[in-house]
Design an enzyme around this catalytic site. Structure first.
Site, PDB file in Angstrom:
ATOM      1  N   SER A 119       0.821  -1.150  -0.111  1.00 43.66           N
ATOM      2  CA  SER A 119      -0.045   0.066  -0.119  1.00 43.66           C
ATOM      3  C   SER A 119       0.879   1.107  -0.172  1.00 43.66           C
ATOM      4  O   SER A 119       0.502   2.318  -0.232  1.00 43.66           O
ATOM      5  CB  SER A 119      -1.075   0.043   1.327  1.00 43.66           C
ATOM      6  OG  SER A 119      -0.082  -0.327   2.274  1.00 43.66           O
ATOM      7  N   ASP A 340      -3.794   6.265  11.531  1.00 47.90           N
ATOM      8  CA  ASP A 340      -2.737   5.833  10.514  1.00 47.90           C
ATOM      9  C   ASP A 340      -1.308   6.540  10.605  1.00 47.90           C
ATOM     10  O   ASP A 340      -1.533   7.757   9.886  1.00 47.90           O
ATOM     11  CB  ASP A 340      -3.531   5.587   9.106  1.00 47.90           C
ATOM     12  CG  ASP A 340      -2.422   5.316   7.931  1.00 47.90           C
ATOM     13  OD1 ASP A 340      -1.434   4.766   8.258  1.00 47.90           O
ATOM     14  OD2 ASP A 340      -3.202   5.099   6.958  1.00 47.90           O
ATOM     15  N   HIS A 343       0.799   5.222   6.476  1.00 44.72           N
ATOM     16  CA  HIS A 343       0.651   5.852   5.186  1.00 44.72           C
ATOM     17  C   HIS A 343       0.903   7.137   5.329  1.00 44.72           C
ATOM     18  O   HIS A 343       1.140   7.934   6.139  1.00 44.72           O
ATOM     19  CB  HIS A 343      -0.579   5.496   4.480  1.00 44.72           C
ATOM     20  CG  HIS A 343      -0.773   3.860   4.540  1.00 44.72           C
ATOM     21  ND1 HIS A 343      -1.433   3.106   5.492  1.00 44.72           N
ATOM     22  CD2 HIS A 343      -0.240   3.037   3.615  1.00 44.72           C
ATOM     23  CE1 HIS A 343      -1.349   1.779   5.305  1.00 44.72           C
ATOM     24  NE2 HIS A 343      -0.643   1.623   4.115  1.00 44.72           N
TER      25      HIS A 343
END
Ligand SMILES: *[C@@H]1O[C@H](CO)[C@@H](O)[C@H](O)[C@H]1NC(C)=O
Ligand SMILES: *[C@@H]1O[C@H](CO)[C@@H](O)[C@H](O)[C@H]1NC(C)=O
Ligand SMILES: *[C@@H]1O[C@H](CO)[C@@H](O)[C@H](O)[C@H]1NC(C)=O
Ligand SMILES: *[C@@H]1O[C@H](CO)[C@@H](O)[C@H](O)[C@H]1NC(C)=O
Ligand SMILES: *[C@@H]1O[C@H](CO)[C@@H](O)[C@H](O)[C@H]1NC(C)=O
Length: 365
Positions: A119, A340, A343
């Site tokens: 990702s 998060d 990312h």
């Protein structure tokens, strides 16, 4: 930072300037990497610091980009602070060329660029799409999905930007005993090897365990085990990839990049904020060019494997410059409201990774 054959070209260009530029150019004749402007200055683009530059940044408005997935679209999901959008990476001793999407598309006319990885590669891929889209918003852009590959084509320039999701690069196969992670098998290489520019990345998944671990056994040669030291497994998987580059990739046609380790920010000790356990309150980068937490072990493993490859591979050495960006993660500003700090927001830090790719491809840094 270039590994393998390319490095001897670099060393030569320091010692004998005239003949070296001849050698470097000659190596590029009759092959598809001739779009590059020969290197005219030697500079480590990966050492530097973040400078506040609200005039030049962000490079585009994220609201106008149709390619950002819900996890990375921080402004859309309410991030109130905007400082993180306005930092420019300033290498010591030279300038990072500003991304020029139109120029990128013209120089890479007819070529395919593929991101391969997890990702974090999707982060990188979507940022490149946004940068290019912002340059030519009214051009014909088409998108298809086939063979686990998303392909976005800028039809007017015949440039395709592709994403191949692969968590480990090496294979996972369903067998009678269960899902087996095969450390010495890389079957998808047949799909990758003829692409003009390959940008690899793997790391995030190597320490996954419990329900998030997508395999039940790990195999090397004829030996199948339930588990092994994950750093050892990472090294073995990377080594299989490195051997594949040496045996299967024609690097006179294909430019190969490996993205350095993309860091997370869940441990405030690393940036001198004891007791902080996520990036949720971070609105500014670490100042200076040194990350107090030091360099991750995985990066040394990666550097070690790359140093043994015969063919030229460019390490996109983004680890330190990304470690400094504790402010650039989505935090809770994503569609899922989870915290998060792995990312990155788009627009944001991955735009700089793409400026570094642009510098390497076009200006031959
Ligand atoms: C965009 O490009 C595709 C593929 O070449 C073509 O089929 C389509 O007609 C084009 N669309 C426009 C609006 O030009
Ligand atoms: C998808 O895979 C099939 C079978 O391997 C192959 O024939 C086809 O060319 C592939 N398509 C693309 C876009 O790579
Ligand atoms: C972090 O703390 C150490 C020890 O107190 C100090 O030497 C260092 O300069 C600090 N670094 C930053 C970036 O604040
Ligand atoms: C951010 O800081 C505030 C005030 O110190 C604190 O209440 C809050 O829990 C912090 N948020 C996160 C995500 O750490
Ligand atoms: C990558 O960057 C780090 C930090 O700047 C540096 O210590 C390391 O030597 C670099 N690796 C290579 C192969 O240049």
């Amino acid at each position: 930072m270039e590994f393998g054959a390319k490095r001897s070209c670099l060393v030569l260009s320091i010692s004998i300037l005239v003949s070296s530029s001849f050698l470097c150019v000659q190596a590029n004749l009759n092959n598809v990497i001739s779009w590059r402007i020969p290197r005219n200055n030697i500079c480590n683009l990966y050492q530097g610091s973040w400078v506040y530059d609200p005039i030049s940044f962000p490079l585009y408005e994220s609201a106008t980009c149709p390619f950002i997935r819900k996890e990375y679209d921080c402004l859309k999901y309410g991030r109130p602070d905007h400082l993180y959008l306005q930092y420019r990476w300033e290498p010591i001793g030279c300038d990072l060329p500003r991304f020029n999407g139109q120029d990128f598309l013209e120089r890479l006319k007819g070529k395919k660029i593929m991101f391969i990885g997890d990702s974090v590669s999707v982060n990188h891929f979507e940022s490149l799409l946004c940068l290019l889209h912002a340059a030519v918003p009214d051009s014909n852009i088409t998108s298809t999905t086939e063979n686990s590959t998303v392909t976005v084509t800028f039809q007017d320039y015949e440039v395709s930007v592709m994403m191949f999701l692969s968590h480990y690069l090496v294979d996972i196969e369903e067998e009678e005993i269960g899902r087996v992670l095969k450390l010495d098998s890389l079957k998808n290489g047949v799909v990758w090897k003829d692409i003009d520019v390959l940008i690899f990345n793997t790391w995030l998944w190597w320490y996954r365990s419990g329900p998030k671990q997508p395999w039940d056994y790990v195999q090397e040669g004829d030996t199948i085990v339930k588990d092994m030291d994950r750093m050892v497994a990472f090294r073995k998987g990377l080594t299989t990839w490195a051997k594949w580059v040496d045996s299967d990739v024609d690097t006179s046609k294909t430019r190969v990049f490996f993205q350095g380790i993309s860091p997370s920010h869940y441990n405030g000790n690393e940036w001198n904020e004891t007791g902080v356990t996520n990036c949720g309150n971070e609105t500014q980068p670490v100042s200076g060019s040194v990350y107090p937490g030091g360099s991750p072990l995985a990066l040394s493993v990666l550097e070690d494997v790359l140093s043994k490859i015969q063919k030229p591979v460019h390490l996109l050495n983004i680890t330190t410059l990304s470690q400094l960006r504790k402010d650039a993660h989505p935090g809770s500003y994503n569609a899922f409201r989870g915290m998060d700090c792995t990312h990155w927001c788009i627009a944001g830090l991955p735009d700089t990774w793409n400026e570094l790719i642009y510098a390497a491809l076009v200006f031959d840094y």
